[in-house]
Design an enzyme around this catalytic site. Structure first.
Site, PDB file in Angstrom:
ATOM      1  N   LYS A  28     -11.818  -4.200 -31.820  1.00 57.39           N
ATOM      2  CA  LYS A  28     -12.960  -3.291 -31.632  1.00 57.39           C
ATOM      3  C   LYS A  28     -14.178  -3.779 -32.423  1.00 57.39           C
ATOM      4  CE  LYS A  28      -9.954   0.533 -30.471  1.00 57.39           C
ATOM      5  NZ  LYS A  28      -9.095   1.600 -30.946  1.00 57.39           N
ATOM      6  N   GLN A  76      -8.178   5.762 -35.291  1.00 56.70           N
ATOM      7  CA  GLN A  76      -7.165   4.922 -34.647  1.00 56.70           C
ATOM      8  C   GLN A  76      -5.815   5.643 -34.621  1.00 56.70           C
ATOM      9  OE1 GLN A  76      -7.601   1.851 -33.128  1.00 56.70           O
ATOM     10  NE2 GLN A  76      -5.491   2.153 -32.494  1.00 56.70           N
ATOM     11  N   ASP A 136     -13.799   8.243 -27.958  1.00 54.68           N
ATOM     12  CA  ASP A 136     -12.463   8.056 -27.385  1.00 54.68           C
ATOM     13  C   ASP A 136     -12.209   9.041 -26.238  1.00 54.68           C
ATOM     14  OD1 ASP A 136     -10.741   6.009 -28.020  1.00 54.68           O
ATOM     15  OD2 ASP A 136     -10.030   6.913 -29.876  1.00 54.68           O
TER      16      ASP A 136
END
Length: 282
Positions: free
Chosen positions: A53, A97, A120
């Site tokens: 990322k 995460q 997300d």
């Protein structure tokens, strides 16, 4: 039948190159885009994802901030950091995460992220927005699959789409996304009866169940499009999908490989959401 191989590496690169131009345009107007990534503990897979990322951010021109927290970080400490980042106007996107340690409630964590920074697409607001087909952040893997289909000129409108797996991260949002694009959707799971027969009705079969090479040619209609979301490792540490590729491919009109299919698209669509955050936050 020689299937069309859907090249996720190439399509994700195309998207990142398009985003690079957009980010440069924002920078020319004095607008910087910043993604904050929070990782708890040192899980190897999570560390690799976070590193990828960061690399994507660097390539596109997005600033990335890392918060690497010890594995004994409490839920309260994590929520406190999220709330601080929610209030920070220099941060556009916040990503925690997953998976988080067992003692932390992932739903409470995703719910704590501001809906305008939830790149997300996991918070209840954005999940609901997708279900209602109103604007918001779409979770990255389903959004990536939609781009794979569209950019490969695969017809979605009016097609029968069967999704194997009902997770909140892939299966459910994928169902909403395909419905919003006028497919007829069947969402299957571990309690579905006659799964083979149901899968064989699919013009587009999307598989995300986390069982290595579970789907064989017996589940696939001739000429179907097969999208394999699975990422597993066999006894030789080789990456495998949820679809037995060599067996299924000869029966498909198009198929994604593993690796190099859906995987690269997830990060490309995360970057897309980061760029989209600028408009949402206006």
């Amino acid at each position: 039948m020689e299937p069309f191989i859907i090249d996720g590496k190439k399509i994700s690169q195309d998207i990142k190159d398009e985003l690079k131009v957009k980010v440069a345009d924002y920078k020319s107007k004095g607008i910087e885009i910043t993604l904050a990534v929070i990782q708890i503990g040192d899980d190897i897979a999570s560390t690799i994802y976070v590193r990828n990322k960061k690399r994507a951010c660097e390539y596109i021109g997005i600033n990335s901030r890392s918060y690497e927290l010890p594995k004994d970080t409490s839920e309260e400490e994590l929520i406190e950091l999220i709330e601080k980042l929610n209030e920070d106007d220099s941060v556009n996107g916040i990503l925690v995460q997953l998976p988080v340690p067992d003692y932390i409630d992932p739903m409470r964590v995703t719910s704590a992220i501001s809906r305008k920074k939830d790149v997300d697409g996991f918070c209840p607001y954005n999940a609901g927005a997708l279900s209602l087909n109103v604007d918001g952040f779409v979770s990255c893997t389903p959004a990536g699959i939609l781009e794979l289909l569209k950019r490969s000129n695969i017809e979605i409108d009016g097609q029968n789409c069967v999704i194997v797996g009902r997770s909140n991260i892939v299966g459910k949002p994928m169902g909403s996304l395909m419905l919003n694009n006028n497919a007829t959707v069947t969402l299957t799971h571990s309690h579905t009866k006659n799964l083979k027969e149901v899968c064989k009705t699919a013009d587009i079969l999307i598989v995300g169940i986390g069982i290595s090479e579970f789907i064989t040619s017996e589940y696939v209609k001739e000429g179907a499009v097969v999208i394999d979301v699975g990422i597993n490792r066999d006894e030789n540490n080789k990456l495998t999908g949820d679809v037995l590729y060599e067996d299924v491919a000869p029966h498909c009109s198009a198929i994604t490989p593993v690796p190099g299919g859906v995987g690269p698209m997830t990060i490309a669509m995360l970057m897309n959401n980061c760029v989209k955050s600028v408009e949402i936050q206006k």
